[in-house]
Design an enzyme around this catalytic site. Structure first.
Site, PDB file in Angstrom:
ATOM      1  N   SER A   3     -17.241  12.041   8.742  1.00 52.51           N
ATOM      2  CA  SER A   3     -18.144  13.036   9.510  1.00 52.51           C
ATOM      3  C   SER A   3     -18.232  14.254   8.719  1.00 52.51           C
ATOM      4  O   SER A   3     -16.971  14.723   7.696  1.00 52.51           O
ATOM      5  CB  SER A   3     -17.190  13.179  10.690  1.00 52.51           C
ATOM      6  OG  SER A   3     -16.839  12.042  11.306  1.00 52.51           O
ATOM      7  N   ARG A  11     -18.176  17.804  19.085  1.00 55.38           N
ATOM      8  CA  ARG A  11     -16.805  17.764  19.002  1.00 55.38           C
ATOM      9  C   ARG A  11     -16.144  16.855  18.068  1.00 55.38           C
ATOM     10  O   ARG A  11     -15.170  17.228  17.386  1.00 55.38           O
ATOM     11  CB  ARG A  11     -16.340  16.933  20.666  1.00 55.38           C
ATOM     12  CG  ARG A  11     -14.990  16.850  20.918  1.00 55.38           C
ATOM     13  CD  ARG A  11     -14.160  15.896  20.111  1.00 55.38           C
ATOM     14  NE  ARG A  11     -14.723  14.504  20.411  1.00 55.38           N
ATOM     15  CZ  ARG A  11     -14.700  13.581  19.497  1.00 55.38           C
ATOM     16  NH1 ARG A  11     -13.911  13.631  18.552  1.00 55.38           N
ATOM     17  NH2 ARG A  11     -15.246  12.402  19.787  1.00 55.38           N
ATOM     18  N   GLU A  52     -10.813   6.571  14.211  1.00 57.03           N
ATOM     19  CA  GLU A  52      -9.332   7.118  14.598  1.00 57.03           C
ATOM     20  C   GLU A  52      -8.369   6.066  15.160  1.00 57.03           C
ATOM     21  O   GLU A  52      -7.685   6.503  15.954  1.00 57.03           O
ATOM     22  CB  GLU A  52      -9.363   8.536  15.225  1.00 57.03           C
ATOM     23  CG  GLU A  52     -10.167   9.449  14.480  1.00 57.03           C
ATOM     24  CD  GLU A  52      -9.755  10.860  14.487  1.00 57.03           C
ATOM     25  OE1 GLU A  52      -8.336  11.090  14.666  1.00 57.03           O
ATOM     26  OE2 GLU A  52     -10.625  11.771  14.421  1.00 57.03           O
TER      27      GLU A  52
HETATM   28  C1  LIG Z   1     -19.326   8.047  13.781  1.00 58.40           C
HETATM   29  C2  LIG Z   1     -18.045   7.600  12.859  1.00 58.40           C
HETATM   30  C3  LIG Z   1     -17.400   8.495  12.154  1.00 58.40           C
HETATM   31  C4  LIG Z   1     -16.277   8.496  11.221  1.00 58.40           C
HETATM   32  N1  LIG Z   1     -15.455   9.512  10.976  1.00 58.40           N
HETATM   33  C5  LIG Z   1     -14.767   9.182   9.984  1.00 58.40           C
HETATM   34  C6  LIG Z   1     -14.094  10.568   9.069  1.00 58.40           C
HETATM   35  O1  LIG Z   1     -14.603  11.621   9.264  1.00 58.40           O
HETATM   36  N2  LIG Z   1     -13.235  10.213   8.171  1.00 58.40           N
HETATM   37  C7  LIG Z   1     -12.978   8.848   8.169  1.00 58.40           C
HETATM   38  O2  LIG Z   1     -12.006   8.750   7.183  1.00 58.40           O
HETATM   39  N3  LIG Z   1     -13.152   7.945   8.717  1.00 58.40           N
HETATM   40  C8  LIG Z   1     -14.388   7.892   9.729  1.00 58.40           C
HETATM   41  N4  LIG Z   1     -14.855   6.867  10.184  1.00 58.40           N
HETATM   42  C9  LIG Z   1     -14.401   5.570  10.170  1.00 58.40           C
HETATM   43  C10 LIG Z   1     -13.366   4.747  10.874  1.00 58.40           C
HETATM   44  O3  LIG Z   1     -12.083   5.702  11.083  1.00 58.40           O
HETATM   45  C11 LIG Z   1     -13.368   3.365  10.944  1.00 58.40           C
HETATM   46  O4  LIG Z   1     -14.595   2.862  11.196  1.00 58.40           O
HETATM   47  C12 LIG Z   1     -12.203   2.847  11.598  1.00 58.40           C
HETATM   48  O5  LIG Z   1     -10.818   3.399  11.264  1.00 58.40           O
HETATM   49  C13 LIG Z   1     -12.305   1.416  11.714  1.00 58.40           C
HETATM   50  O6  LIG Z   1     -12.273   0.984  10.472  1.00 58.40           O
HETATM   51  P1  LIG Z   1     -13.592  -0.164  10.011  1.00 58.40           P
HETATM   52  O7  LIG Z   1     -14.671   0.288  10.775  1.00 58.40           O
HETATM   53  O8  LIG Z   1     -13.299  -0.628   8.701  1.00 58.40           O
HETATM   54  O9  LIG Z   1     -13.015  -1.629  10.982  1.00 58.40           O
HETATM   55  P2  LIG Z   1     -11.951  -2.564  10.395  1.00 58.40           P
HETATM   56  O10 LIG Z   1     -10.956  -2.112  10.104  1.00 58.40           O
HETATM   57  O11 LIG Z   1     -12.582  -3.420   9.451  1.00 58.40           O
HETATM   58  O12 LIG Z   1     -12.117  -3.688  11.954  1.00 58.40           O
HETATM   59  C14 LIG Z   1     -12.955  -4.347  12.334  1.00 58.40           C
HETATM   60  C15 LIG Z   1     -12.456  -5.107  13.708  1.00 58.40           C
HETATM   61  O13 LIG Z   1     -11.265  -5.860  13.450  1.00 58.40           O
HETATM   62  C16 LIG Z   1     -10.274  -5.372  14.428  1.00 58.40           C
HETATM   63  N5  LIG Z   1      -8.866  -5.241  13.666  1.00 58.40           N
HETATM   64  C17 LIG Z   1      -8.689  -4.717  12.479  1.00 58.40           C
HETATM   65  N6  LIG Z   1      -7.506  -4.953  12.228  1.00 58.40           N
HETATM   66  C18 LIG Z   1      -6.628  -5.282  13.241  1.00 58.40           C
HETATM   67  C19 LIG Z   1      -5.449  -5.779  13.731  1.00 58.40           C
HETATM   68  N7  LIG Z   1      -4.407  -5.293  12.745  1.00 58.40           N
HETATM   69  N8  LIG Z   1      -5.243  -6.257  14.676  1.00 58.40           N
HETATM   70  C20 LIG Z   1      -6.392  -6.479  15.476  1.00 58.40           C
HETATM   71  N9  LIG Z   1      -7.821  -6.027  15.250  1.00 58.40           N
HETATM   72  C21 LIG Z   1      -8.029  -5.776  14.154  1.00 58.40           C
HETATM   73  C22 LIG Z   1     -10.618  -3.693  14.427  1.00 58.40           C
HETATM   74  O14 LIG Z   1     -10.322  -3.531  15.992  1.00 58.40           O
HETATM   75  C23 LIG Z   1     -12.291  -3.965  14.592  1.00 58.40           C
HETATM   76  O15 LIG Z   1     -12.587  -4.614  15.693  1.00 58.40           O
HETATM   77  C24 LIG Z   1     -15.654   7.235  11.307  1.00 58.40           C
HETATM   78  C25 LIG Z   1     -16.423   6.086  11.985  1.00 58.40           C
HETATM   79  C26 LIG Z   1     -17.678   6.436  12.705  1.00 58.40           C
HETATM   80  C27 LIG Z   1     -18.237   5.335  13.465  1.00 58.40           C
END
Ligand SMILES: Cc1cc2nc3c(=O)[nH]c(=O)nc-3n(C[C@H](O)[C@H](O)[C@H](O)COP(=O)(O)OP(=O)(O)OC[C@H]3O[C@@H](n4cnc5c(N)ncnc54)[C@H](O)[C@@H]3O)c2cc1C
Length: 404
Positions: A159, A85, A364
Protein backbone atom coordinates in the site's frame (compact mmCIF):
# COMPACT_ATOMS: atom_id res chain seq x y z
CA UNK A 1 -13.15 -0.52 37.02
CA UNK A 2 -14.57 -0.45 33.48
CA UNK A 3 -15.29 2.70 31.54
CA UNK A 4 -16.96 2.52 28.13
CA UNK A 5 -17.22 6.26 27.59
CA UNK A 6 -15.20 8.43 25.22
CA UNK A 7 -13.53 11.63 26.39
CA UNK A 8 -14.69 15.02 25.10
CA UNK A 9 -11.49 15.15 23.07
CA UNK A 10 -12.31 11.81 21.44
CA UNK A 11 -15.89 12.87 20.69
CA UNK A 12 -14.55 16.03 19.07
CA UNK A 13 -12.05 13.97 17.09
CA UNK A 14 -14.83 11.73 15.75
CA UNK A 15 -16.87 14.76 14.75
CA UNK A 16 -13.89 16.37 13.03
CA UNK A 17 -13.02 13.27 10.99
CA UNK A 18 -16.68 12.69 10.10
CA UNK A 19 -17.05 16.24 8.83
CA UNK A 20 -13.82 15.92 6.88
CA UNK A 21 -14.98 12.66 5.27
CA UNK A 22 -18.42 14.06 4.41
CA UNK A 23 -16.92 17.18 2.83
CA UNK A 24 -13.61 16.05 1.32
CA UNK A 25 -14.14 12.38 0.43
CA UNK A 26 -17.82 11.49 -0.04
CA UNK A 27 -18.55 13.85 -2.96
CA UNK A 28 -15.58 12.57 -5.02
CA UNK A 29 -15.06 8.97 -4.05
CA UNK A 30 -17.19 7.39 -6.75
CA UNK A 31 -15.13 9.11 -9.43
CA UNK A 32 -11.79 8.30 -7.77
CA UNK A 33 -12.86 4.68 -7.44
CA UNK A 34 -13.94 4.49 -11.10
CA UNK A 35 -10.70 6.10 -12.30
CA UNK A 36 -8.49 4.07 -9.92
CA UNK A 37 -7.14 7.37 -8.72
CA UNK A 38 -5.45 7.86 -5.33
CA UNK A 39 -6.00 11.45 -4.21
CA UNK A 40 -2.75 12.32 -2.46
CA UNK A 41 -3.98 15.74 -1.33
CA UNK A 42 -6.16 13.93 1.24
CA UNK A 43 -3.01 12.89 3.11
CA UNK A 44 -1.83 16.50 3.22
CA UNK A 45 -5.18 17.59 4.64
CA UNK A 46 -5.16 14.76 7.18
CA UNK A 47 -1.72 15.98 8.23
CA UNK A 48 -3.05 19.54 8.66
CA UNK A 49 -5.64 18.11 11.07
CA UNK A 50 -2.93 16.24 13.01
CA UNK A 51 -4.37 12.91 11.92
CA UNK A 52 -1.24 11.35 10.40
CA UNK A 53 0.28 10.90 13.87
CA UNK A 54 -2.74 10.95 16.12
CA UNK A 55 -1.36 8.50 18.72
CA UNK A 56 2.31 9.43 18.40
CA UNK A 57 3.72 11.39 21.39
CA UNK A 58 3.93 15.13 20.93
CA UNK A 59 7.70 14.91 21.55
CA UNK A 60 7.92 13.12 18.20
CA UNK A 61 5.63 15.43 16.28
CA UNK A 62 2.35 13.58 16.90
CA UNK A 63 -0.93 14.67 18.47
CA UNK A 64 -0.28 12.65 21.65
CA UNK A 65 -3.75 11.14 21.82
CA UNK A 66 -4.39 7.58 23.01
CA UNK A 67 -4.48 4.44 20.86
CA UNK A 68 -8.28 4.29 20.79
CA UNK A 69 -8.25 7.72 19.17
CA UNK A 70 -6.43 6.11 16.26
CA UNK A 71 -9.29 3.57 16.13
CA UNK A 72 -11.81 6.42 15.96
CA UNK A 73 -9.92 8.02 13.06
CA UNK A 74 -9.83 4.69 11.21
CA UNK A 75 -13.54 3.97 11.77
CA UNK A 76 -14.54 7.34 10.45
CA UNK A 77 -12.12 7.33 7.50
CA UNK A 78 -13.30 3.93 6.31
CA UNK A 79 -16.89 5.11 6.50
CA UNK A 80 -15.74 7.27 3.57
CA UNK A 81 -13.54 4.75 1.79
CA UNK A 82 -11.18 1.90 2.67
CA UNK A 83 -8.38 3.50 0.63
CA UNK A 84 -7.78 6.35 3.09
CA UNK A 85 -8.07 4.17 6.18
CA UNK A 86 -5.55 1.80 4.55
CA UNK A 87 -3.22 4.76 4.07
CA UNK A 88 -3.41 5.64 7.78
CA UNK A 89 -3.05 1.96 8.68
CA UNK A 90 0.26 1.61 6.88
CA UNK A 91 1.57 5.09 7.64
CA UNK A 92 0.71 5.20 11.34
CA UNK A 93 -0.13 1.63 12.38
CA UNK A 94 2.54 -0.32 10.52
CA UNK A 95 5.30 2.24 10.07
CA UNK A 96 5.24 5.06 12.65
CA UNK A 97 4.10 2.97 15.61
CA UNK A 98 6.79 0.41 14.78
CA UNK A 99 9.44 3.13 14.86
CA UNK A 100 7.97 4.36 18.15
CA UNK A 101 8.30 0.86 19.59
CA UNK A 102 11.52 -0.41 17.99
CA UNK A 103 13.37 2.62 16.61
CA UNK A 104 16.34 4.20 18.39
CA UNK A 105 16.30 7.86 19.43
CA UNK A 106 18.16 8.96 16.27
CA UNK A 107 15.67 7.15 14.02
CA UNK A 108 12.76 8.65 15.94
CA UNK A 109 14.16 12.15 15.56
CA UNK A 110 15.02 11.76 11.89
CA UNK A 111 12.10 9.68 10.58
CA UNK A 112 9.27 9.35 13.11
CA UNK A 113 8.91 13.08 13.68
CA UNK A 114 8.54 13.84 9.96
CA UNK A 115 6.04 10.98 9.61
CA UNK A 116 3.95 11.98 12.62
CA UNK A 117 3.72 15.56 11.37
CA UNK A 118 2.69 14.21 7.98
CA UNK A 119 5.61 15.93 6.22
CA UNK A 120 6.60 12.49 4.96
CA UNK A 121 4.54 9.38 4.22
CA UNK A 122 5.45 5.92 5.47
CA UNK A 123 4.66 2.41 4.21
CA UNK A 124 5.40 -1.21 5.07
CA UNK A 125 7.11 -3.73 2.79
CA UNK A 126 6.76 -7.30 3.99
CA UNK A 127 4.85 -9.29 1.32
CA UNK A 128 6.64 -10.73 -1.70
CA UNK A 129 5.40 -12.56 -4.79
CA UNK A 130 6.04 -15.91 -3.07
CA UNK A 131 5.74 -14.86 0.57
CA UNK A 132 2.45 -13.62 2.05
CA UNK A 133 1.17 -15.57 5.03
CA UNK A 134 4.45 -17.50 4.99
CA UNK A 135 6.71 -14.54 5.78
CA UNK A 136 9.88 -16.61 6.11
CA UNK A 137 9.59 -17.63 2.45
CA UNK A 138 10.75 -14.12 1.50
CA UNK A 139 13.71 -13.84 -0.86
CA UNK A 140 14.79 -10.21 -0.47
CA UNK A 141 18.29 -9.96 0.99
CA UNK A 142 20.31 -7.26 2.72
CA UNK A 143 24.02 -8.03 2.64
CA UNK A 144 26.36 -6.13 4.96
CA UNK A 145 29.17 -4.29 3.18
CA UNK A 146 31.15 -1.93 5.38
CA UNK A 147 28.85 0.80 6.67
CA UNK A 148 25.97 -0.26 4.42
CA UNK A 149 23.57 -3.09 3.75
CA UNK A 150 23.00 -3.83 0.05
CA UNK A 151 19.32 -4.54 -0.57
CA UNK A 152 18.17 -6.75 -3.45
CA UNK A 153 14.75 -8.22 -4.21
CA UNK A 154 11.16 -7.10 -4.54
CA UNK A 155 7.93 -6.68 -2.61
CA UNK A 156 4.38 -6.80 -3.86
CA UNK A 157 0.92 -5.66 -2.78
CA UNK A 158 2.47 -2.75 -0.91
CA UNK A 159 0.00 0.00 0.00
CA UNK A 160 1.21 3.52 -0.90
CA UNK A 161 3.94 2.02 -3.11
CA UNK A 162 4.12 5.12 -5.34
CA UNK A 163 3.28 7.64 -2.65
CA UNK A 164 5.37 6.86 0.44
CA UNK A 165 8.72 8.49 1.13
CA UNK A 166 9.95 6.01 3.76
CA UNK A 167 9.43 2.25 3.73
CA UNK A 168 9.92 -0.22 6.53
CA UNK A 169 11.39 -3.11 4.57
CA UNK A 170 12.08 -6.65 5.76
CA UNK A 171 14.92 -8.69 4.28
CA UNK A 172 17.16 -11.62 5.08
CA UNK A 173 20.52 -10.71 6.55
CA UNK A 174 21.20 -14.42 7.21
CA UNK A 175 19.02 -16.90 5.36
CA UNK A 176 20.47 -19.91 7.23
CA UNK A 177 18.82 -18.70 10.44
CA UNK A 178 15.30 -18.75 8.89
CA UNK A 179 12.90 -16.49 10.92
CA UNK A 180 15.82 -15.38 13.08
CA UNK A 181 17.75 -14.20 10.02
CA UNK A 182 15.27 -11.51 8.96
CA UNK A 183 16.04 -7.84 9.71
CA UNK A 184 14.07 -4.59 9.41
CA UNK A 185 15.30 -1.45 7.65
CA UNK A 186 14.13 2.08 6.93
CA UNK A 187 14.48 2.61 3.18
CA UNK A 188 14.05 5.97 1.44
CA UNK A 189 12.35 6.24 -1.95
CA UNK A 190 14.99 8.63 -3.27
CA UNK A 191 17.86 6.16 -2.93
CA UNK A 192 19.43 4.79 -6.10
CA UNK A 193 18.16 1.37 -7.13
CA UNK A 194 14.67 1.85 -5.66
CA UNK A 195 11.60 1.81 -7.92
CA UNK A 196 7.87 1.11 -7.60
CA UNK A 197 4.90 0.26 -9.83
CA UNK A 198 1.18 0.31 -9.03
CA UNK A 199 -1.09 -2.69 -9.60
CA UNK A 200 -4.15 -1.77 -11.66
CA UNK A 201 -7.39 -3.73 -12.06
CA UNK A 202 -7.96 -4.50 -8.36
CA UNK A 203 -11.33 -5.80 -7.22
CA UNK A 204 -11.60 -3.15 -4.52
CA UNK A 205 -9.76 -0.26 -2.83
CA UNK A 206 -9.54 1.07 -6.35
CA UNK A 207 -9.17 4.61 -4.99
CA UNK A 208 -6.04 3.40 -3.21
CA UNK A 209 -2.45 2.96 -4.33
CA UNK A 210 -1.10 -0.60 -4.06
CA UNK A 211 1.78 -2.21 -5.92
CA UNK A 212 5.30 -3.44 -6.21
CA UNK A 213 8.67 -2.28 -4.87
CA UNK A 214 11.95 -3.19 -6.56
CA UNK A 215 15.38 -3.04 -4.91
CA UNK A 216 18.39 -3.19 -7.18
CA UNK A 217 21.54 -2.92 -5.05
CA UNK A 218 19.98 -0.23 -2.84
CA UNK A 219 22.59 1.02 -0.32
CA UNK A 220 21.07 1.28 3.16
CA UNK A 221 23.26 3.05 5.74
CA UNK A 222 23.77 0.75 8.73
CA UNK A 223 22.09 3.38 10.99
CA UNK A 224 18.82 2.45 9.28
CA UNK A 225 18.71 -1.06 10.70
CA UNK A 226 15.69 -1.07 13.05
CA UNK A 227 16.25 -3.09 16.22
CA UNK A 228 19.00 -5.70 16.09
CA UNK A 229 20.03 -7.87 13.14
CA UNK A 230 17.72 -10.90 13.14
CA UNK A 231 14.89 -9.16 15.02
CA UNK A 232 12.96 -8.40 11.82
CA UNK A 233 10.41 -11.19 12.13
CA UNK A 234 9.47 -10.15 15.67
CA UNK A 235 9.33 -6.51 14.57
CA UNK A 236 7.06 -7.39 11.64
CA UNK A 237 4.70 -9.36 13.88
CA UNK A 238 4.52 -6.61 16.49
CA UNK A 239 3.92 -4.06 13.70
CA UNK A 240 0.97 -6.21 12.65
CA UNK A 241 -0.47 -5.94 16.19
CA UNK A 242 -0.90 -2.25 15.42
CA UNK A 243 -1.80 -2.55 11.76
CA UNK A 244 -4.47 -5.15 12.48
CA UNK A 245 -5.93 -2.91 15.16
CA UNK A 246 -6.45 -0.16 12.58
CA UNK A 247 -7.90 -2.62 10.06
CA UNK A 248 -10.38 -3.88 12.65
CA UNK A 249 -11.38 -0.33 13.55
CA UNK A 250 -11.77 0.52 9.88
CA UNK A 251 -14.02 -2.51 9.39
CA UNK A 252 -16.41 -0.90 11.88
CA UNK A 253 -16.51 2.05 9.49
CA UNK A 254 -17.55 -0.23 6.62
CA UNK A 255 -20.32 -1.66 8.81
CA UNK A 256 -21.43 1.89 9.73
CA UNK A 257 -21.50 2.92 6.07
CA UNK A 258 -23.38 -0.25 5.04
CA UNK A 259 -25.90 0.29 7.80
CA UNK A 260 -26.32 3.97 7.01
CA UNK A 261 -26.98 3.33 3.30
CA UNK A 262 -29.29 0.40 4.09
CA UNK A 263 -31.38 2.31 6.64
CA UNK A 264 -31.91 5.11 4.16
CA UNK A 265 -32.94 2.69 1.43
CA UNK A 266 -35.22 0.71 3.78
CA UNK A 267 -37.27 3.86 4.30
CA UNK A 268 -37.22 4.90 0.64
CA UNK A 269 -38.14 1.64 -1.06
CA UNK A 270 -41.55 0.00 -0.77
CA UNK A 271 -42.71 -3.44 -1.91
CA UNK A 272 -46.05 -5.13 -1.34
CA UNK A 273 -47.46 -1.91 0.04
CA UNK A 274 -44.91 -1.26 2.76
CA UNK A 275 -41.37 0.05 3.30
CA UNK A 276 -38.91 -2.81 2.83
CA UNK A 277 -37.70 -2.11 6.39
CA UNK A 278 -41.01 -3.57 7.56
CA UNK A 279 -40.20 -6.99 6.09
CA UNK A 280 -38.76 -9.26 8.76
CA UNK A 281 -36.09 -10.82 6.53
CA UNK A 282 -34.79 -7.34 5.73
CA UNK A 283 -34.88 -6.54 9.45
CA UNK A 284 -32.77 -9.64 10.05
CA UNK A 285 -30.02 -8.22 7.83
CA UNK A 286 -30.22 -4.84 9.58
CA UNK A 287 -30.10 -6.49 13.00
CA UNK A 288 -27.02 -8.52 11.97
CA UNK A 289 -25.26 -5.31 10.88
CA UNK A 290 -26.02 -3.63 14.19
CA UNK A 291 -24.86 -6.68 16.16
CA UNK A 292 -21.68 -6.88 14.06
CA UNK A 293 -20.95 -3.21 14.59
CA UNK A 294 -21.42 -3.29 18.35
CA UNK A 295 -19.49 -6.54 18.85
CA UNK A 296 -16.62 -5.42 16.62
CA UNK A 297 -16.33 -2.09 18.40
CA UNK A 298 -16.13 -3.78 21.78
CA UNK A 299 -13.31 -6.02 20.53
CA UNK A 300 -11.47 -3.08 18.93
CA UNK A 301 -11.69 -0.76 21.93
CA UNK A 302 -10.65 -3.56 24.29
CA UNK A 303 -7.52 -4.05 22.17
CA UNK A 304 -6.94 -0.28 22.27
CA UNK A 305 -7.41 -0.26 26.03
CA UNK A 306 -4.73 -2.96 26.35
CA UNK A 307 -2.40 -0.84 24.21
CA UNK A 308 -3.08 2.16 26.44
CA UNK A 309 -2.09 0.02 29.44
CA UNK A 310 1.11 -1.04 27.69
CA UNK A 311 -0.03 -4.67 27.71
CA UNK A 312 0.65 -7.27 25.03
CA UNK A 313 -2.47 -7.58 22.84
CA UNK A 314 -1.56 -9.88 19.93
CA UNK A 315 -4.33 -12.33 20.79
CA UNK A 316 -7.04 -9.74 21.36
CA UNK A 317 -6.07 -7.72 18.29
CA UNK A 318 -6.12 -10.81 16.08
CA UNK A 319 -9.63 -11.67 17.33
CA UNK A 320 -10.84 -8.11 16.73
CA UNK A 321 -9.34 -8.04 13.22
CA UNK A 322 -10.77 -11.41 12.25
CA UNK A 323 -14.25 -10.77 13.58
CA UNK A 324 -14.63 -7.14 12.51
CA UNK A 325 -13.47 -7.85 8.94
CA UNK A 326 -15.81 -10.82 8.60
CA UNK A 327 -18.71 -8.77 9.96
CA UNK A 328 -17.85 -5.91 7.60
CA UNK A 329 -17.82 -8.19 4.57
CA UNK A 330 -21.19 -9.66 5.59
CA UNK A 331 -22.63 -6.21 6.27
CA UNK A 332 -21.54 -4.92 2.85
CA UNK A 333 -22.90 -8.04 1.17
CA UNK A 334 -26.24 -7.63 2.96
CA UNK A 335 -26.30 -3.93 2.09
CA UNK A 336 -26.12 -4.86 -1.61
CA UNK A 337 -28.88 -7.43 -1.05
CA UNK A 338 -31.11 -4.84 0.63
CA UNK A 339 -30.65 -2.53 -2.35
CA UNK A 340 -31.75 -5.27 -4.76
CA UNK A 341 -30.69 -4.60 -8.37
CA UNK A 342 -29.79 -0.99 -7.52
CA UNK A 343 -27.15 -2.34 -5.15
CA UNK A 344 -25.51 -3.97 -8.14
CA UNK A 345 -24.77 -0.61 -9.74
CA UNK A 346 -22.43 2.18 -8.65
CA UNK A 347 -25.37 4.53 -8.56
CA UNK A 348 -25.36 3.51 -4.88
CA UNK A 349 -22.17 3.19 -2.81
CA UNK A 350 -22.85 -0.30 -1.44
CA UNK A 351 -21.23 -2.23 -4.32
CA UNK A 352 -18.00 -0.31 -3.51
CA UNK A 353 -18.30 -1.27 0.15
CA UNK A 354 -18.57 -4.94 -0.83
CA UNK A 355 -15.58 -4.79 -3.20
CA UNK A 356 -13.56 -2.88 -0.61
CA UNK A 357 -14.50 -5.19 2.26
CA UNK A 358 -12.81 -8.17 0.61
CA UNK A 359 -9.21 -6.96 0.94
CA UNK A 360 -9.23 -6.60 4.75
CA UNK A 361 -10.30 -10.25 5.02
CA UNK A 362 -7.06 -11.05 3.15
CA UNK A 363 -4.46 -8.53 4.31
CA UNK A 364 -2.72 -8.31 7.68
CA UNK A 365 -3.40 -11.99 8.26
CA UNK A 366 -6.04 -13.78 6.24
CA UNK A 367 -9.24 -14.98 7.87
CA UNK A 368 -7.72 -18.46 7.93
CA UNK A 369 -4.51 -17.33 9.66
CA UNK A 370 -6.52 -15.57 12.40
CA UNK A 371 -8.82 -18.58 12.78
CA UNK A 372 -5.80 -20.81 13.29
CA UNK A 373 -4.20 -18.32 15.71
CA UNK A 374 -7.33 -18.17 17.86
CA UNK A 375 -7.66 -21.95 17.93
CA UNK A 376 -3.99 -22.30 18.90
CA UNK A 377 -4.32 -19.79 21.76
CA UNK A 378 -7.35 -21.63 23.15
CA UNK A 379 -5.74 -25.04 22.71
CA UNK A 380 -2.58 -23.85 24.47
CA UNK A 381 -0.35 -24.36 21.39
CA UNK A 382 0.46 -20.64 21.11
CA UNK A 383 1.71 -18.31 23.79
CA UNK A 384 3.07 -14.76 23.52
CA UNK A 385 6.46 -14.17 25.08
CA UNK A 386 7.48 -10.69 26.30
CA UNK A 387 9.13 -8.54 23.63
CA UNK A 388 12.43 -6.72 24.16
CA UNK A 389 10.74 -3.38 23.25
CA UNK A 390 7.16 -2.44 24.05
CA UNK A 391 4.85 0.23 22.70
CA UNK A 392 4.74 3.05 25.29
CA UNK A 393 1.66 3.04 27.50
CA UNK A 394 -0.67 6.05 27.33
CA UNK A 395 -0.63 8.76 28.77
CA UNK A 396 2.85 9.08 27.31
CA UNK A 397 5.73 9.96 29.60
CA UNK A 398 8.27 12.63 28.78
CA UNK A 399 11.00 11.46 26.40
CA UNK A 400 13.72 11.51 29.08
CA UNK A 401 11.70 9.14 31.27
CA UNK A 402 10.92 6.81 28.36
CA UNK A 403 14.61 6.67 27.45
CA UNK A 404 15.56 5.65 31.05
C1 LIG B 1 -5.16 -4.28 -1.09
C2 LIG B 1 -4.00 -4.95 -0.41
C3 LIG B 1 -3.07 -4.19 0.27
C4 LIG B 1 -1.97 -4.78 0.86
N1 LIG B 1 -1.02 -4.00 1.49
C5 LIG B 1 0.12 -4.57 1.97
C6 LIG B 1 1.17 -3.75 2.51
O1 LIG B 1 1.04 -2.52 2.60
N2 LIG B 1 2.31 -4.35 2.92
C7 LIG B 1 2.51 -5.70 2.84
O2 LIG B 1 3.57 -6.17 3.23
N3 LIG B 1 1.52 -6.51 2.33
C8 LIG B 1 0.34 -5.97 1.89
N4 LIG B 1 -0.65 -6.77 1.35
C9 LIG B 1 -0.42 -8.20 1.21
C10 LIG B 1 -1.18 -9.06 2.22
O3 LIG B 1 -0.74 -8.83 3.53
C11 LIG B 1 -1.08 -10.53 1.78
O4 LIG B 1 -1.82 -10.64 0.59
C12 LIG B 1 -1.59 -11.49 2.83
O5 LIG B 1 -0.67 -11.58 3.88
C13 LIG B 1 -1.86 -12.88 2.29
O6 LIG B 1 -0.76 -13.37 1.57
P1 LIG B 1 -0.94 -13.97 0.10
O7 LIG B 1 -1.78 -13.03 -0.68
O8 LIG B 1 0.41 -14.30 -0.40
O9 LIG B 1 -1.80 -15.29 0.31
P2 LIG B 1 -1.21 -16.72 0.71
O10 LIG B 1 -0.42 -16.62 1.95
O11 LIG B 1 -0.58 -17.35 -0.48
O12 LIG B 1 -2.58 -17.51 1.03
C14 LIG B 1 -3.40 -18.07 0.02
C15 LIG B 1 -4.57 -18.79 0.70
O13 LIG B 1 -4.09 -19.87 1.52
C16 LIG B 1 -4.52 -19.70 2.85
N5 LIG B 1 -3.46 -20.11 3.79
C17 LIG B 1 -2.14 -19.80 3.73
N6 LIG B 1 -1.48 -20.34 4.75
C18 LIG B 1 -2.41 -21.00 5.50
C19 LIG B 1 -2.37 -21.74 6.72
N7 LIG B 1 -1.23 -21.90 7.40
N8 LIG B 1 -3.52 -22.26 7.19
C20 LIG B 1 -4.68 -22.09 6.53
N9 LIG B 1 -4.79 -21.39 5.37
C21 LIG B 1 -3.68 -20.85 4.88
C22 LIG B 1 -4.81 -18.20 3.00
O14 LIG B 1 -5.70 -17.94 4.07
C23 LIG B 1 -5.38 -17.87 1.64
O15 LIG B 1 -6.72 -18.23 1.60
C24 LIG B 1 -1.80 -6.20 0.79
C25 LIG B 1 -2.77 -6.97 0.14
C26 LIG B 1 -3.86 -6.37 -0.45
C27 LIG B 1 -4.88 -7.24 -1.14
Amino acid sequence: MMDFSFSEEQELLRKTVRQFVDKEIMPYIREWDEKQHFETSILKRLADLGLMGVCIPEQYGGSGMDYNSLAIVCEELERGDTAFRTAVSVHTGLNSMTLLQWGNEQQKQKYLTALAKGYKVGAFGLTEPNAGSDVAAMQTTATKQGDYYILNGSKTWISLCDVADYFLVFAYTDKSKKHHGISAFIVEREWEGFSSKAIKGKLGIRAGNTGELFFDNVKIPKENLVGEEGEGFKIAMSALDNGRFTVAAGACGTIMASLEASLKYCHERSTFGKEIGRHQLVQQMIAKMEAGLQQSRLLVFRAGWLKNQGKRNTRETSLAKWQACDYAYEAANDAVQIHGAYGFSNEYPVERYLRNAKAPVIYEGTREIHTVMQAEYVLGYREDKPLSKTLPAWPFQAVEEVVK
